[in-house]
Design an enzyme around this catalytic site. Structure first.
Site, mmCIF file in Angstrom:
data_model
loop_
_atom_site.group_PDB
_atom_site.id
_atom_site.type_symbol
_atom_site.label_atom_id
_atom_site.label_comp_id
_atom_site.label_asym_id
_atom_site.label_seq_id
_atom_site.Cartn_x
_atom_site.Cartn_y
_atom_site.Cartn_z
ATOM 1 N N THR A 173 0.872 -1.170 0.000
ATOM 2 C CA THR A 173 0.000 0.000 0.000
ATOM 3 C C THR A 173 0.907 1.218 0.000
ATOM 4 O O THR A 173 1.734 1.372 0.901
ATOM 5 C CB THR A 173 -0.923 0.024 1.232
ATOM 6 O OG1 THR A 173 -1.676 -1.186 1.275
ATOM 7 C CG2 THR A 173 -1.886 1.202 1.165
ATOM 8 N N TYR A 203 0.642 -4.811 7.177
ATOM 9 C CA TYR A 203 -0.612 -5.418 7.617
ATOM 10 C C TYR A 203 -1.004 -6.509 6.626
ATOM 11 O O TYR A 203 -0.378 -6.678 5.576
ATOM 12 C CB TYR A 203 -1.722 -4.374 7.783
ATOM 13 C CG TYR A 203 -2.184 -3.693 6.513
ATOM 14 C CD1 TYR A 203 -3.338 -4.104 5.853
ATOM 15 C CD2 TYR A 203 -1.480 -2.618 5.984
ATOM 16 C CE1 TYR A 203 -3.777 -3.462 4.703
ATOM 17 C CE2 TYR A 203 -1.902 -1.973 4.834
ATOM 18 C CZ TYR A 203 -3.057 -2.400 4.202
ATOM 19 O OH TYR A 203 -3.486 -1.775 3.044
ATOM 20 N N THR A 271 -0.366 -9.892 1.774
ATOM 21 C CA THR A 271 0.496 -8.998 2.543
ATOM 22 C C THR A 271 0.374 -7.580 2.012
ATOM 23 O O THR A 271 0.109 -7.356 0.832
ATOM 24 C CB THR A 271 1.962 -9.430 2.466
ATOM 25 O OG1 THR A 271 2.451 -9.217 1.128
ATOM 26 C CG2 THR A 271 2.136 -10.899 2.832
ATOM 27 N N GLU A 272 0.588 -6.617 2.898
ATOM 28 C CA GLU A 272 0.610 -5.204 2.511
ATOM 29 C C GLU A 272 1.761 -4.522 3.242
ATOM 30 O O GLU A 272 1.753 -4.398 4.462
ATOM 31 C CB GLU A 272 -0.714 -4.514 2.857
ATOM 32 C CG GLU A 272 -1.919 -5.019 2.075
ATOM 33 C CD GLU A 272 -1.942 -4.600 0.599
ATOM 34 O OE1 GLU A 272 -1.063 -3.796 0.198
ATOM 35 O OE2 GLU A 272 -2.826 -5.063 -0.125
ATOM 36 N N VAL A 273 2.747 -4.100 2.481
ATOM 37 C CA VAL A 273 3.907 -3.385 3.006
ATOM 38 C C VAL A 273 3.730 -1.901 2.683
ATOM 39 O O VAL A 273 3.155 -1.552 1.641
ATOM 40 C CB VAL A 273 5.206 -3.927 2.361
ATOM 41 C CG1 VAL A 273 6.414 -3.100 2.752
ATOM 42 C CG2 VAL A 273 5.410 -5.383 2.745
#
Length: 306
Positions: A173, A203, A271-273
């Site tokens: 993101t 998150y 996954t969101e980094v």
């Protein structure tokens, strides 16, 4: 707050002319062949590399690859890792490759491993969320998909009879979600989107139909040793969705046509980094993706039926 977009008429969905205007404004900014294909070629010494098709766009062709273990064991469950569904999300692509280079061999006692490092090479090169037809691949995982990127991978999975029990889809993101991609989406569809607060940290987006909270927690715990976990906003949300446990929200994977809804895997997550955080850096973002895969596989190895 909502933003105007330089293409189209507010309140009216784009037609073909607007999509062509958007496409004409895109420029190559990095090289898929050098950044991705070169590294995949080096992996042939240790893995089987399959070509599952080629994206054929007017200005360029992009070969697509899956990397998998050579000595396939039909008695073991299969774990699928996907990256670059949104081509601009750098650590998803680089994380999938780095996992293959550093970690994948460590998990072959428990899993067959299948990795598609970069589903959207054109998006990777032009730093885009969409493909050249202004289609979001990560809203297009359903039968007869209009996105070549999706249709080719789904056909490969079906032809190979692959039914993963674990699927980890690697995403980011970024600040450009608010500055470019959400305004573009609102303009394309002729609607209004309010921007959300970009979560500062890592998150997960779990599948609402397959929430597996302990699996999600194991992934979060693995990532904590590498980078920080995003706190909820003032409304208890991340990107507009309620945070159901530390660092985890729910989306309807199949209903929204998301990559994580492509299979019926028992354990699935996205996954969101957040690479734009002042508290991280590109290397840490890639390491966080690898840690997420590791944490998910270690949990699944202990809890999948033998």
């Amino acid at each position: 707050m909502s933003q105007n977009y330089p293409i189209g008429t507010p309140g009216q969905p784009w037609g073909e002319a607007e999509k062509q205007q958007w496409f004409a404004a895109q420029r190559k900014q990095r090289d898929y062949g050098n950044d991705v294909v070169r590294r995949i070629e080096h992996l042939r010494e240790l893995f089987q590399v399959d070509s599952y098709g080629e994206l054929n766009y007017a200005e360029a062709r992009f070969p697509l690859f899956v990397v998998r273990n050579r000595n396939w064991n039909p008695k073991l469950p299969t774990a699928l890792v996907t990256g670059g569904v949104h081509g601009y999300e750098t650590s998803g692509v680089q994380g999938a490759l780095y996992f293959l280079e550093t970690e994948a061999l460590n998990h072959l006692a428990h899993f067959n491993i299948v990795v598609a490092p970069c589903l959207s090479p054109w998006g990777y090169e032009t730093i885009n969320r969409w493909n050249p037809a202004a289609i979001d691949p990560n809203r297009s995982f359903y039968p007869h998909s209009p996105a070549q990127e999706v249709a080719l991978l789904m056909a490969y999975m079906q032809e190979q009879g692959l039914a993963p029990q674990v699927h980890i889809d690697l995403h980011e993101t970024t600040d450009t979600d608010n500055s470019e991609f959400r305004p573009a989406l609102a303009a394309r569809d002729g609607v209004t989107h309010d921007n959300w607060s970009i979560p500062d940290g890592f998150y997960l987006c779990a599948d609402a139909k397959r929430p597996t909270p302990e699996f999600q927690r194991a992934v979060i715990e693995a990532v904590k040793s590498v980078t920080h976990i995003a706190p909820a906003d003032a409304h208890g949300c991340l990107i507009g969705s309620p945070m159901v446990q530390e660092g985890v929200i729910h989306y309807d994977g199949k209903g929204l046509g998301l990559c994580m809804g492509m299979t019926d895997a028992t354990y699935v997550t996205t996954t969101e980094v957040y690479p734009d955080s002042p508290n991280t850096n590109p290397v840490e973002c890639v390491d966080a993706q690898v840690a997420a895969i590791r944490g998910g596989l270690e949990y699944a190895a202990k809890h999948l039926p033998k």
